[in-house]
Design an enzyme around this catalytic site. Structure first.
Site, PDB file in Angstrom:
ATOM      1  N   ASP A   1      40.403  36.699  43.699  1.00 35.04           N
ATOM      2  CA  ASP A   1      41.399  36.983  42.663  1.00 35.04           C
ATOM      3  C   ASP A   1      42.747  36.387  43.036  1.00 35.04           C
ATOM      4  O   ASP A   1      43.034  36.160  44.202  1.00 35.04           O
ATOM      5  CB  ASP A   1      41.586  38.503  42.521  1.00 35.04           C
TER       6      ASP A   1
ATOM      7  N   LYS B   1      41.895  36.347  38.447  1.00 32.00           N
ATOM      8  CA  LYS B   1      42.146  37.601  37.754  1.00 32.00           C
ATOM      9  C   LYS B   1      43.448  38.197  38.252  1.00 32.00           C
ATOM     10  O   LYS B   1      43.703  38.274  39.434  1.00 32.00           O
ATOM     11  CB  LYS B   1      40.997  38.573  37.990  1.00 32.00           C
TER      12      LYS B   1
ATOM     13  N   GLY C   1      41.839  42.220  45.700  1.00 34.70           N
ATOM     14  CA  GLY C   1      43.045  42.794  46.289  1.00 34.70           C
ATOM     15  C   GLY C   1      42.897  44.292  46.498  1.00 34.70           C
ATOM     16  O   GLY C   1      42.240  44.982  45.722  1.00 34.70           O
TER      17      GLY C   1
ATOM     18  N   MET D   1      50.595  48.503  38.398  1.00 33.03           N
ATOM     19  CA  MET D   1      50.863  47.633  37.249  1.00 33.03           C
ATOM     20  C   MET D   1      51.797  48.310  36.249  1.00 33.03           C
ATOM     21  O   MET D   1      51.573  48.265  35.041  1.00 33.03           O
ATOM     22  CB  MET D   1      49.545  47.236  36.575  1.00 33.03           C
TER      23      MET D   1
ATOM     24  N   GLY E   1      54.262  44.143  47.871  1.00 26.81           N
ATOM     25  CA  GLY E   1      54.097  44.975  49.068  1.00 26.81           C
ATOM     26  C   GLY E   1      53.354  44.278  50.188  1.00 26.81           C
ATOM     27  O   GLY E   1      52.295  43.713  49.967  1.00 26.81           O
TER      28      GLY E   1
END
Lengths: 270, 270
Positions: A52, A74, A105, A188, A217
């Site tokens: 991703d 993605k 992730g 998100m 982060g």
């Protein structure tokens, strides 16, 4: 058993697998030092890795030089490669006997759609191994020095995503999230920060509830911001928060001292 | 920067630190392969390690042979060494310039009292580094193949602890936890499983809500059990669940196939 950690076997394919298998691997939050030993081993021995956009490029340096690395892009629910095509590729590669890693992730089972990919693979007769990872929520809390639970401040912690289909509102239980004595971690949430602020305030959360924003982060461009809930939207727009970010909302967010944390790491690493 | 991963430096103290620092390190769920690279590096270079009972003994094999390993025996909130004494030792060791690791099961900021220890150290002028870990919740979900969030099934996941002072009830918001379309992960819930069942049913959660129990998650004696919520108490007592366990409650818990997961890992590790 951790052979990949002792040997420096950066090239050369291993024997093909007798049965079709995919490793669904949590890549952690970004910093490669927060990969697990098993994740490193799986990345090192992979013939092919579907990755991703949110996975930090430094993590791919563990891959074999001849590994086939496929970016499927993605990010925040937008797929440059559609989910059905990702599933189709994973199935075909696994059936060819290749060592296939699907690298996601954070942790694959927290807002990673890992459950959907695992179900699609299993339905096609492909077995799936799940390698858990350090969730971005935990890593961002560590970066900010903010405990997610704390006696007196938070008896529970809830992870939600504020992602929603374009033009719709996230389907969240605002009254439950607005209660005191708990920590709410929003994935998100940056794009809808004013909405989160408004809905939580309307549901009764105090405007002075502390919030920590951790942007990018554990990456090299990590940024940590603090704001009261009543100024969350203004903080996000005023500071130009644009990268992937985690919001940590609740009394716990008042803890932590980012400078002291950075000093501690510098001293230890020196 | 990951020097500990390349060298095999199992003995020999490094230079004393110029400033008093403690690393608060998440040891992950038990399986040493689920340690992060940074956790391994910190354990390898530690002069002294204060360790909880819940940390798997295999993890300590990464320590230097001359490291001072102090078992402080904290488990389910019961301390063989009182918290004040743990804090006192950490402060004194750090002030002596030693490389001090405080090793905690799972992640230090999820029901690990890491926030309290960090605050006590900082108040004494000792800087603290936080190394996040794979929470037992995520590792147990991976072991069982149960996604903690899943489109349609769970938009959020809440971590709670059912631990409470002797003779009292856990202070939990049962109506909020009883809502559908979310996953509830209970830490330290085995001893009060009948109470959890009764309170959630009374608050309206359906009796056929799936529950997965992961006992001794990721350890050699891991056991995974499935039960409807309405039979949770009977399952725990009937099966004799006694080790540390995580309960995963919600529609997501219907997913997963433990045999297929084990087959997948066996194939990959072969």
């Amino acid at each position: 058993m951790m052979s990949g950690m002792r040997a420096t076997e950066q090239t050369g394919a291993r024997a093909p697998l007798a049965r079709p298998v995919v490793s669904l691997v949590g890549a952690g939050p970004g910093d490669p030092e927060l990969l697990t030993l098993r994740a490193v081993e799986r990345i090192r021995s992979a013939d092919v890795i579907l990755v991703d956009r949110l996975v930090d490029a430094r993590i791919l340096s563990f891959a074999r030089s001849d590994a086939d690395i496929q970016q499927v892009g993605k990010s925040r629910g937008e797929h440059s490669v559609p989910q059905s095509e990702i599933n189709r590729r994973l199935i075909a590669l696994a059936r060819a006997g290749l060592r296939v890693v699907r690298l996601k992730g954070g942790d694959p089972f927290i807002f990673g759609r890992g459950g959907e990919e695992a179900a699609a693979l299993r339905a096609a007769g492909v077995d799936v191994e799940i390698v858990p990872g350090v969730s971005a929520a935990l890593a961002c809390a560590a970066s900010a020095g903010v405990p997610l639970t704390h006696r007196g401040d938070a008896q529970s912690v809830t992870f939600v995503t504020a992602h929603a289909a374009l033009g719709t509102e996230p389907d969240l239980d605002w009254p439950a999230l607005a209660r005191a004595n708990q920590t709410v971690v929003v994935f998100m949430g940056v794009g809808v920060a004013p909405l989160i602020e408004a809905r939580l305030l309307a549901a009764g959360r105090a405007g002075d509830t502390p919030v920590v924003i951790v942007e990018n982060g554990t990456r090299l461009n990590e940024r940590i911001l603090r704001t009261p809930l009543g100024a969350l939207g203004a903080c996000v727009s005023g500071e130009g928060v644009a990268g992937p970010a985690i919001l940590i909302i609740g009394e716990c967010a008042a803890h932590g001292d980012v400078l002291a944390l950075a000093n501690a790491r510098q001293e230890i690493d020196a």
